[in-house]
Scaffold this active site. Structure first.
Site, PDB file in Angstrom:
ATOM      1  CE  LYS A 211      -3.283   2.532   2.769  1.00 57.55           C
ATOM      2  NZ  LYS A 211      -4.150   2.461   3.878  1.00 57.55           N
ATOM      3  CD  GLU A 217       8.974  -6.015   7.526  1.00 53.69           C
ATOM      4  OE1 GLU A 217       8.664  -5.062   6.734  1.00 53.69           O
ATOM      5  OE2 GLU A 217       8.897  -6.269   8.729  1.00 53.69           O
ATOM      6  N   GLY A 283      -4.953  -1.503   4.861  1.00 59.23           N
ATOM      7  CA  GLY A 283      -4.228  -2.736   4.193  1.00 59.23           C
ATOM      8  C   GLY A 283      -4.879  -4.193   4.593  1.00 59.23           C
ATOM      9  NE  ARG A 284      -6.921  -3.342  10.690  1.00 55.43           N
ATOM     10  CZ  ARG A 284      -6.138  -2.124  10.848  1.00 55.43           C
ATOM     11  NH1 ARG A 284      -4.919  -2.015  10.058  1.00 55.43           N
ATOM     12  NH2 ARG A 284      -6.671  -1.208  11.649  1.00 55.43           N
ATOM     13  CD  GLU A 369      -2.326  -4.007  11.460  1.00 57.23           C
ATOM     14  OE1 GLU A 369      -2.856  -3.855  10.390  1.00 57.23           O
ATOM     15  OE2 GLU A 369      -1.112  -4.278  11.649  1.00 57.23           O
ATOM     16  CG  HIS A 400      -6.527 -35.450  17.145  1.00 53.80           C
ATOM     17  ND1 HIS A 400      -6.621 -36.509  17.476  1.00 53.80           N
ATOM     18  CD2 HIS A 400      -7.208 -35.086  15.876  1.00 53.80           C
ATOM     19  CE1 HIS A 400      -7.544 -37.155  16.947  1.00 53.80           C
ATOM     20  NE2 HIS A 400      -7.964 -36.435  15.831  1.00 53.80           N
ATOM     21  CE  LYS A 524       5.470  -0.919  10.202  1.00 56.30           C
ATOM     22  NZ  LYS A 524       4.623  -0.257   9.412  1.00 56.30           N
TER      23      LYS A 524
END
Ligand SMILES: O=P(O)(O)OC[C@H]1O[C@H](O)[C@H](O)[C@@H](O)[C@@H]1O
Length: 560
Positions: A211, A217, A283-284, A369, A400, A524
């Site tokens: 975005k 990263e 973003g999400r 977030e 399990h 960050k």
């Protein structure tokens, strides 16, 4: 000036819910026994999703009080304000318009926000993405040697990764057989190295999805990918060792998705090969924007359109259905009930569909977030607990592993069970329909959690008295069951929109800004400040606190 938030604890509904909680003795066995209509009454439909709320720890009175709470905090008004494009993202002074990404092309009246013709812009980008996707799928788009694309590598992180990878996995049977999409997100160089090591550069297309186009990263991985492309094309003798050849290689093997098209150009990607979106898409909340370009390529623009239609069907349900029958609003209000009145700290999401194995991870960003906040949208401190921890794994694997705690632990863990009726791969085991066997578990688990097993029932099985307590199941462990016909693109869109609006509902009740994420900034910034120390800068190392300094020194020693 933004509308001031309403402190939910000061509403009359909150007071009434507190009193109600103090006298309520949840007893699902009795509630079902005395009320044969309970299951039917509390099972609702939203688009293709059948949602059974009856195994929750609520009575009709609880639900009525929760609906009153929604009224007291003006939930529907705020939902409409979001759809209209008001700046409900107060701390960033932005509209929140992911719902506009899936409005039909002919939606009326047209949406104009802050002078922008939103529908036109959305349709224009969708058209560009569809055209590009068709070119890649048909083989018209080629790499430097004229070969068609076989592998798309989406480079992105957070919302620019989790949505696309989750939907890609969910819709794997719809993916064109000759195409594969891989997703690189982590700055751990292992991620890029592993995802490219067996790739043919001549048939690989990278999509850099960011975005902001500033994310450390993603930009680092994009540079690593560009270098890999150049090196491997050169090694294979596919390009000349010139700047021009390198530029051409990037033009044919890299496209971008971003709101910052100027930064895309700086990276060396031709803005003609970049797809835009807007700051009003969080973003999400962006998988249904151009961030889904890798999906449009993989499943085709038509199926991508069906995904968007699925989102829109749930948007319409949320917009037009009274709170008492409004599935996302009720599910959000139930979460409020569990977090704020019954003390739940977490919420499990348990898909009984292997293809939804990334859905819990996707929901972690969406919910946590959005709602992991300690101040209201006007900066005043919250007066209640907010954002619960969302987590989960597909059934039956989780059974399990961690279900023991959900069944018999001391903590209340509300859980959503999600299943589809028609499997993508209907296999039979010597005449037994394996999917039916799989879903027997889905039905059995919510039944066991709701109704448990009493000491008398355990004794009746001949259990020695000293082991009886360990084998008792208290029951009254709340679940919501969601059943869909099949994992179609539309159903996947519906599931995402359902949880978007659940998240929205909780945020409105808590009076928080569910659309900012300032909490990710400090780490960050510190990483950038610490980076020189980790690379041996002694002054930067000396400036660290003793614990951080010692850890970095140990790291440097181990690296040798
Ligand atoms: O898409 P980008 O701008 O690269 O951002 C990627 C992600 O990073 C940020 O740190 C945010 O916390 C996320 O909300 C976002 O999705």
């Amino acid at each position: 000036m933004p509308t001031p938030p309403i402190d939910p604890t000061t509403t009359s509904a909150w007071q009434a819910l507190s009193e109600h909680e103090s006298t309520l003795r949840p007893d699902l066995r009795t509630w079902f026994a005395e009320d044969p209509e309970r299951a039917q009454r509390l099972t609702l439909q939203v688009a293709d999703l059948t949602v059974d709320l009856s195994k929750n720890l609520v009575t009709d009175e609880t639900l009525a009080l929760l609906a009153r709470l929604a009224d007291d905090v003006h939930l529907t008004d705020r939902f409409e304000a979001m759809l209209r494009g008001e700046h409900i993202n107060v701390t960033e002074d932005r509209a929140v318009l992911h719902t506009a990404l899936r409005r039909p092309a002919d939606a009326e009246p047209p949406l104009v926000v802050d002078g922008q013709h939103v529908d036109d812009d959305v349709q224009a980008v969708l058209g560009e993405v569809a055209e590009f996707a068709e070119k890649v799928r048909s083989g018209e788009w080629t790499g430097v040697t004229g070969e068609a694309v076989r592998t798309v590598v989406n480079i992105g992180i957070g919302g620019s990764d989790l949505g696309p990878v989750m939907v890609y996995e969910a819709l794997e049977p719809y993916v064109a057989p000759e195409l594969e999409v891989r997703f690189v997100s982590n700055i751990d160089p292992t991620d890029l190295a592993q995802k490219t090591q067996d790739l043919d550069p001549t048939t690989t297309l990278f999509i850099v999805a960011s975005k902001t186009f500033t994310t450390l990263e993603t930009l680092t991985n994009a540079r690593l990918a560009r270098q890999w492309l150049w090196d491997s094309l050169l090694a294979g003798g596919h390009i000349a060792d010139t700047d021009e050849a390198r530029r051409d290689a990037v033009a044919q093997h890299f496209v971008a998705v971003s709101t910052a098209l100027d930064k895309v150009a700086d990276f060396g990607i031709d803005p003609a090969n970049a797809f835009g979106f807007w700051d009003w898409v969080g973003g999400r909340y962006s998988v249904d924007s151009a961030i889904g370009t890798s999906l449009a390529i993989a499943i085709g623009p038509d199926a991508f359109g069906e995904l968007l239609d699925g989102f829109h069907a749930v948007d319409e349900h949320a917009r037009t259905t009274p709170v008492a029958r409004n599935v996302p609003f009720l599910m959000g209000l139930l979460n409020i009930w569990y977090v704020n009145f019954l003390g739940a700290h977490t919420h499990a999401v348990l898909p009984y569909a292997q293809q939804l194995h990334r859905f819990p991870a996707y929901l972690q960003q969406l919910t946590m977030e959005s709602n992991g906040k300690s101040v209201h949208w006007d900066g005043t401190p919250v007066t209640t607990q907010t954002g619960e921890v969302f987590w989960g794994e597909p059934g039956t694997n989780g059974q399990h592993a961690f279900y023991q705690l959900i069944h018999q632990g001391t903590r209340l863990v509300p859980a959503d069970f999600i299943a589809v009726a028609t499997p993508a791969y209907p296999l039979s085991d010597g005449g037994t329909d394996v999917h039916a066997l799989f879903l027997a578990n889905f039905f059995a688990q919510t039944k066991a959690l709701a109704f448990g097993k009493t000491a008398d029932e355990v004794r009746a099985e001949g259990t020695p008295e000293e082991i009886v307590p360990a084998r008792v199941f208290s029951g009254n462990r709340p679940t919501t069951s969601i059943l869909a016909p099949a994992l179609t693109p539309s159903v996947v869109g519906q599931l995402i929109a359902l949880y978007e609006h659940i998240t929205f509902t909780q945020g409105v009740v808590w009076g928080i800004d569910s659309f900012d994420q300032w909490g990710v900034e400090l780490g960050k910034k510190l990483a950038m400040e610490i980076a020189p120390a980790v690379q041996g800068d002694t002054a930067a190392l000396a400036a660290q606190d003793p614990s951080t300094r010692a850890l970095i020194e140990k790291y440097l020693e181990l690296r040798g």
